[in-house]
Design a protein around this motif. Sequence first.
Motif, PDB file in Angstrom:
ATOM      1  N   PRO A   1       0.812  -1.223   0.000  1.00 32.86           N
ATOM      2  CA  PRO A   1       0.000   0.000   0.000  1.00 32.86           C
ATOM      3  C   PRO A   1       0.841   1.267   0.000  1.00 32.86           C
ATOM      4  N   GLY A   2       2.124   1.138   0.241  1.00 33.05           N
ATOM      5  CA  GLY A   2       2.982   2.316   0.333  1.00 33.05           C
ATOM      6  C   GLY A   2       3.293   2.906  -1.024  1.00 33.05           C
ATOM      7  N   LEU A   3       4.172   3.873  -0.988  1.00 36.25           N
ATOM      8  CA  LEU A   3       4.501   4.612  -2.203  1.00 36.25           C
ATOM      9  C   LEU A   3       5.191   3.737  -3.235  1.00 36.25           C
ATOM     10  N   VAL A   4       6.085   2.847  -2.737  1.00 28.78           N
ATOM     11  CA  VAL A   4       6.794   1.983  -3.683  1.00 28.78           C
ATOM     12  C   VAL A   4       5.797   1.106  -4.433  1.00 28.78           C
TER      13      VAL A   4
ATOM     14  N   GLU B   1       2.752   1.900  -4.979  1.00 30.10           N
ATOM     15  CA  GLU B   1       2.013   2.789  -5.884  1.00 30.10           C
ATOM     16  C   GLU B   1       2.819   3.036  -7.153  1.00 30.10           C
ATOM     17  N   VAL B   2       4.144   3.213  -6.967  1.00 33.83           N
ATOM     18  CA  VAL B   2       5.013   3.407  -8.130  1.00 33.83           C
ATOM     19  C   VAL B   2       4.965   2.178  -9.029  1.00 33.83           C
TER      20      VAL B   2
ATOM     21  N   GLN C   1       1.801   2.282 -10.894  1.00 35.59           N
ATOM     22  CA  GLN C   1       1.864   3.290 -11.954  1.00 35.59           C
ATOM     23  C   GLN C   1       2.688   2.777 -13.136  1.00 35.59           C
ATOM     24  N   HIS C   2       3.761   2.080 -12.787  1.00 35.50           N
ATOM     25  CA  HIS C   2       4.633   1.546 -13.840  1.00 35.50           C
ATOM     26  C   HIS C   2       3.874   0.546 -14.706  1.00 35.50           C
TER      27      HIS C   2
ATOM     28  N   GLY D   1       0.792   0.540 -15.281  1.00 36.70           N
ATOM     29  CA  GLY D   1      -0.240   1.199 -16.088  1.00 36.70           C
ATOM     30  C   GLY D   1       0.310   2.233 -17.048  1.00 36.70           C
TER      31      GLY D   1
ATOM     32  N   ALA E   1      13.601   2.937 -15.106  1.00 35.22           N
ATOM     33  CA  ALA E   1      13.042   4.056 -14.349  1.00 35.22           C
ATOM     34  C   ALA E   1      12.344   3.556 -13.088  1.00 35.22           C
TER      35      ALA E   1
ATOM     36  N   ALA F   1      13.281   4.794  -9.488  1.00 34.96           N
ATOM     37  CA  ALA F   1      12.277   5.429  -8.632  1.00 34.96           C
ATOM     38  C   ALA F   1      12.147   4.672  -7.308  1.00 34.96           C
TER      39      ALA F   1
ATOM     40  N   LEU G   1      13.052   6.086  -3.617  1.00 38.05           N
ATOM     41  CA  LEU G   1      12.068   6.148  -2.528  1.00 38.05           C
ATOM     42  C   LEU G   1      12.531   5.297  -1.350  1.00 38.05           C
TER      43      LEU G   1
ATOM     44  N   GLY H   1       1.086   8.278   5.028  1.00 37.77           N
ATOM     45  CA  GLY H   1       1.041   6.822   4.999  1.00 37.77           C
ATOM     46  C   GLY H   1       2.106   6.206   4.108  1.00 37.77           C
TER      47      GLY H   1
ATOM     48  N   ILE I   1       8.375   8.780   3.531  1.00 36.33           N
ATOM     49  CA  ILE I   1       9.189   9.156   2.370  1.00 36.33           C
ATOM     50  C   ILE I   1       8.892  10.597   1.994  1.00 36.33           C
TER      51      ILE I   1
ATOM     52  N   VAL J   1      12.247  13.527  -3.366  1.00 39.07           N
ATOM     53  CA  VAL J   1      12.656  12.516  -4.346  1.00 39.07           C
ATOM     54  C   VAL J   1      12.311  12.981  -5.753  1.00 39.07           C
TER      55      VAL J   1
ATOM     56  N   LEU K   1      14.890  13.755  -8.752  1.00 37.20           N
ATOM     57  CA  LEU K   1      14.843  13.085 -10.055  1.00 37.20           C
ATOM     58  C   LEU K   1      14.736  14.105 -11.179  1.00 37.20           C
TER      59      LEU K   1
ATOM     60  N   VAL L   1      15.317   7.688 -18.646  1.00 34.13           N
ATOM     61  CA  VAL L   1      15.073   6.889 -17.446  1.00 34.13           C
ATOM     62  C   VAL L   1      14.721   7.796 -16.275  1.00 34.13           C
TER      63      VAL L   1
ATOM     64  N   ALA M   1      11.221   8.057 -14.439  1.00 29.82           N
ATOM     65  CA  ALA M   1      11.173   7.810 -12.999  1.00 29.82           C
ATOM     66  C   ALA M   1      10.497   8.971 -12.285  1.00 29.82           C
TER      67      ALA M   1
ATOM     68  N   LEU N   1       6.863   8.675 -12.890  1.00 29.75           N
ATOM     69  CA  LEU N   1       6.277   7.589 -12.087  1.00 29.75           C
ATOM     70  C   LEU N   1       6.058   8.041 -10.651  1.00 29.75           C
ATOM     71  N   VAL N   2       7.102   8.661 -10.098  1.00 29.71           N
ATOM     72  CA  VAL N   2       6.982   9.104  -8.703  1.00 29.71           C
ATOM     73  C   VAL N   2       5.909  10.175  -8.583  1.00 29.71           C
TER      74      VAL N   2
ATOM     75  N   ALA O   1       2.563   8.626  -8.794  1.00 30.18           N
ATOM     76  CA  ALA O   1       2.296   7.897  -7.560  1.00 30.18           C
ATOM     77  C   ALA O   1       1.919   8.869  -6.437  1.00 30.18           C
TER      78      ALA O   1
ATOM     79  N   PHE P   1      -1.509   9.034  -4.519  1.00 32.69           N
ATOM     80  CA  PHE P   1      -1.455   8.909  -3.070  1.00 32.69           C
ATOM     81  C   PHE P   1      -2.218  10.033  -2.382  1.00 32.69           C
TER      82      PHE P   1
END
Lengths: 423, 1262
Positions: A362-365, A367-368, A371-372, A374, A412, A416, A420, B153, B157, B162, B166, B1106, B1110, B1113-1114, B1117, B1121
């Motif tokens: 559920p964390g950001l990683v 989510e990344v 996203q990747h 999709g 990427a 990312a 993170l 949550g 981070i 970040v 990037l 890249v 990235a 993506l972040v 995300a 979030f």
Amino acid sequence: MIGSSRREVDRPMNLKYLHCADLHLDSPFQGFQKLEPWLAERCRRAARQAWQNLLDLAETEQVDFLLVAGDVYDGAERRLQAQLVFQEGLQRLAARGIHSYVVHGNHDPLDGRLGTLRFPEEVTIFPGGSVSSAVYRRDGQALARIHGISYPTRNPPPDLGSGFLRRGDEPWQIGLFHCTVGSHGDHESYAPRTLAELAASDLDYWALGHIHLPGVLQDRNPTVVYPGCLQGRHARECGPRGCYLVDVREGAIERLDFVELDDLRWVAAEVDLAGVESMDEVRDRANAACEALRGGAQGRPLLVRLRLAGRTALCREIRQGGEDLAEFLRERHGEGSDFVWVERLDLAVRPALDLEGRALDPGLVGEVLRQHAGFTEQEARAALADLWERPMARRVLPELKPAWLRDCLDEALVLAAESLEED
Amino acid sequence: MRIETLRADRFGRFHDFRPEPFAGGMTVIFGQNEAGKSTLLAFVRAILFGFPAPRSKENRYHPWCGGEVQGSLDVRAGDGSLYRIVRTAGPKGGPVQVFKEGRLMGSKEALEALLGPVGPDVFRKVFAFSLLELQDLGTLQEGEVREALYGAGSGGIRVAAVEKALLEAAQGLFKSGGNAKAPLNLLLREIDQQEKRLEERRRLPEHYTRSMARVEELEVRLADLARQEELHLTARDRLRALLRAWPIHRKALDLRAEIGDLPRIEDFPTDGVTRLEALEGRQAELERGLIKTRRDLEDLRERLGLCLADPRILAVAEPIARLHAGRERWEERLHRLPALEERVRWEQENLAREMRSLGSAWDEHRVRAQDLSVGLRENLQRGRSRLLEAEAVHRQMAVRLQEADDSLQGHVEREASSREALIRGDSGDPRLAGLDPALLAATLEACRRAQDDAEGLARVEEEARVACADLPEGGLAAVRPRSEEVRDWGCRLQELHAQVQAAEQKAALAREAREEACPRVTQDEAALEALPPPWFSEEEARARTEVLRRARQLQDRQRQLESARQAAATRVQDLGRTAGSLPASLPVLVALAALSLAGYLGWQQQSVLAGVCLVLGLALAGGLGNLVRGQAAVGSDLESARADLTRLESELEKVRQEGPGALAGQELEEAEAQLADDAERRSRWQATHQTLSRARADLELLQHKAGRASEAADKARLTWQEGCGAWEAWCRERRLPVGSPEAQMDFLSRLDVASRARRQVEAAGERLARVHESLERGRSRLAAPLAEMGRALPKAGPDLLDFLVRLAAESEQARRFAGDVQDRKLRHDQAVQALEEARDKRLKAAEECEQAREALKQARQVWTQTVEAAGLDPELTPDTALDVFGRLGNLQRGLCGLEQLRLELQALRQEQEALLELARETARQVGLGPCDQAGWVALVDTLVAAREEALTNRARRQEMERSLHEAEEAPTRLQLELAQVRERRAELLKAGGASGAEDFRRRSEQWVELGRLRDELRQQERAREALGVEPRDLEGSSPTDLEAQEREQVSRLDELQGQRVQVAEERTRLQVEIEQMVRAEESSSLAQTLEVSRSRARQLARSWAVKTLAWRLVGRARQTFERERQPFVLQRAAEHFARLTAGNYVRVYHPLEEESQLRVETAEGISRLPEALSRGTAEQLYLALRLGFVEDFSRERDPLPLVMDDIFVNFDGPRASRALEVLGEMARHHQVLVFTCHAETVQRARRACPHVQVLDLHEEAL
């Protein structure tokens, strides 16, 4: 005897000839991010040296003739020095009584910037337009007929060279053609042919060019050969490069030997860094890989693309210190006549963290990761449009192909996720 | 995480400020204005995130009493660990140290780990905020805050960081701007340049082809030019040859003419004149020679008759010659014979003497008969060598025998000595040697240490006893567990006492400052009184200034108008004078008269005069017209000037009427001076007044500070007293003695000493126990072997130590003795063995000596036999025998030499006799007398002289006879030759066609001249022929024509050469270019460079791609979030907001389509923007939002303390109470610190949260 004339052998006929193609005499080496002056000079002369090696071989083996199956030069605008080198080489062979038969390919079509260089009468350069032929005679006896056609332009019609057909009474008949037979990866398809079409022409030997990887497509009825390029020019042209020496005895091929002629050899190697715990260990493994390559090169200088792969917790350090490691390896192995020069380190290492396993995180990683998953190709193209839509960039940079985009996206994702995770 | 205690030192007003520890939960800190609430809030922020930078706009809270700002926070983390954060002022927020449970953990990194993702901005705007931050919703929407809240949550981070990193990394490679300096931008531009350069190089083949074709064309052209040039060159050379041939041709013609003038002589003898003269000379010479020859013949015949030779001498010429040859030998032998006789005699005597020295038995005969062969000599030498060798061996064996005797004697003595040593020696208990020395040493060491440690323990115990002597009952046992608490109490009391002292010091300083400020105020007041007041009020001064400015303007305008009026009046006068000076009637009259006169003269037929008059009249009429027009213009100007003058006068009148009036002139200046004086007075007065105001304000401030400092000092004293009271209560509770602070401090220090002593006693005891344990192990291991020896180990103590010492010595001695015995045995065995070996050696030497003696005896017998065989005396020693043998050889050689000498002497004597006899015979033949040995030489000389004379005369006669014969033939020969010469002369004259010698000479000269002319003519013709010119070529041309043709050819040649040079230069240039093109590798290098650049660009582009992907993506995300996290925050905010507003508002939401617009919804369903709420309600909304954010944040992180500074100002009573209730509930999980200056807030807090801790900042400061 791996191949023979389908005509009945009326009289004993012996022939010996060399078959080469894709000399690309004026082609620079590709892929180098940085090139030391001495290595640049060495690379610049490599194709010509390979050509000289070929000439030496022709003289040593006392062949009857040389077949050059196109792409002598790299570009239609072929450079003068390359033309002069080629002319000088053929003159040298002619002085020894060795004939040469040349066709031009897609890289050096007849409408290119060709200087009016004079060739001796022992040299036959086939014209474009339609297939023509030349007869090779020894002591007044007609031994072989070579059929050939040059590319009039870079993009000839697909039916170019459709007139290859056995003619005359010469016992050994050769088709000299720059074309694509079958499918060959990233090679563009020119004058596509099938083996059946070639066989239908009723020739004995097909001396082909265009595909840079050497290989015998068919060993008899007829013998179809790609000699590959004479000198590898980038990391995708790894391994030995040279020409085929064809020895015809009594109307049949007795020897069909591939002779290595390249001056510098490209090698690709992979170093598995899975589980390494320190940069010292990384260096040691890479070092050992270079040592092994040097040991197996039999004194030949190598240009190596080293791929560092595997999952490791040192992924980020390896990525950051990649160039330092490459420099270290170059300093360590880049000297001597049998040098091993690390052209590039492909940093394909992956972090130890299990990204795939965190897709539901559920964390950001997580989510990344989602996203990747999709991220569409169109979105990726749009994201990179700033650079790729510049005219200059479009001319220089590779086309945005799906596979390339996917690779970049994967990398990427790692970047990312690492960023993170590190934060 | 919660703050437990804090200590602020020199932070603004706080100097070593240590408020009561915060109890956790909710704490309300009450303080009036300037009590330090905001300071305390800033202090908490500063300790956690750093002191404000010098350039920061934030209040830096400079220390009031100087010194370095520092402070600490004691915080307890969620895991129960106690951290102390200590920070001092310095750059970059000041250095910080983090201690965990008293142990240094690190600095900034440790603090960041403790605080998690919360940065200074988030803390300021969400966790520790004042009313100012609360009122601004925007602060919740800004970067780091927004990220921290929505990313609560995300596991802490910092997504924005970040993302930013990037993006920066990507932009570090490429920027979309056209002229960006990023590497990829630069590289793409560079590639463009490289491609253009390469494109230029790519045209080389075409250029090469063109150049090659052009070179071939030029080669053809050059060849053509060369051919043309050759033709013209040939023509020019022909012309030049003709030109050069012309003078030659002319000269040849002249020569032919000269030749024709001379007589015709076909031939003439070569060198005729010379030959003629030679023949004539020869003829004369022959005639003279004939006469002389005849005269010489007569003379010769006469001399022959006089020359004669002695025939007797000539007969013995040969013997005389032999005598002459033996003359020198004769004389030499005359001297040599006596010397030879003397030497024979001397040799005989020597040999006789030598033979005598060998012995009487030796004579010449025996010596000659003695055999001296080489074989005999070698036999003698061999016999001698063998004898000498046998003698040497014998001597050596004798020496060896002596040495063996000596050695045997030595070994006998050593064996006896070692045997004696073996017998000697003490005995001991050999079993002692078997004890383990290491065990013994370790046991002994343990025993010593045990004794030392026991003494040390006793000493330490004594010290501890002294240290605990006056401690309360229970002593250390009671004190030790509480020592830490006691130390804390000590620290606390010390700090309180220090605070009291500091506060008193500050109060004293404040009072002093106030006392210093009072006189300054009085002084400034007196100065203000002494100043003269300004003349006018400020309004009056401004009005007067305006009036004066207007008056000054009018005055200036009046002056300008008056000067303009004067100028206008002057101009009117001038124009009036000009108009008046013009006589208008006179020209009219003159013109009329002239015209009348012209009419009259016309009428009178006087046409000329009439014409003159007419012209004059017309001229006068024209001048009259001009004059009339000028007068009219002056009149117009005059009118205009008069009008201006009138206007100016009226304007001046107006200005005078409006003008300065009473303020004109002197009055105006006085008014201005008065006004300036008034301004200066006012300025001084205002400055003094401001100084006074500042002094009064300072005084007021100082008074206030002094009051506050006194209050703080009082408060500090109260705190100190409270602390002392608490300490006394604590002591009483633990039955500890209570004393004055100094005594307490002393007691505490003694407690420390006692505690340390106690610890030392315990440590020494433990160490002693370990040593005893070790000693016991040693004792047990030693006991068994000692028991076998019948010896018992004493108990521990000095006896044991002595026993072990003795045991160690005995054991060592026994081990040493055992070792010695072993060594002596070994040495004795070695001595016995050596003695046996010496005896064996002696026996062997004796045998060898006997063998040598026998060998010597045999050698001597052999020698005697050898000498006897040689015929020598057998008694001779080897050396003497060899000597005699040698001398016999010498004698034999001497006897041979003597014999030879004798033979030589005899031969000489015989030769002398033969010569003497020959001389006598010769003398007799020539008739000379007898001769003896003495006269031999003179006789020989006489004979020799006579012989020489006879021989000479005979030779001369023979010569003269030959000459005479020749002389008799000469006249005939000469006559014959003379006739021949005369004949040759005649022939010569005939050949020259001359009648005589003179004619011959003349004809000869003519012949020479003719030859010269002909030679010259031939030379000219050869020269002409060398030029390739025939005479006919020169016919019909002249040098002038030829010169003209030659010039024309030269001109054409120059032209052709110029063309050829141009063509050749162009060809050379092209060839150089071609050569350069062929050699140029630049394009190849350039292509390689371009390829490297392209590869680099592709690599950079990939790297950029890249990083960009990235970043995307972040970013995506993060946005997702935010969207998905927001509902929880808003849900909690809505709940809090509903509670704060007693249900007036039921919902807080953020429509996705309007992301920036937060909305609230009333119970009636009406949606409102925050801007539409009242100030208090809006602040309640913002508080609810923060509480929601904090709760969300705290779900995954250790919650940070919530600090609020007087945020309820705009809350009404009920809502403030509800807010405190909500905060009280939050305080169950979070630490909540509420600063307030309102007592009612304190009361509400007490009601809302019964367990609230209330701290009075005023009291705390005290």
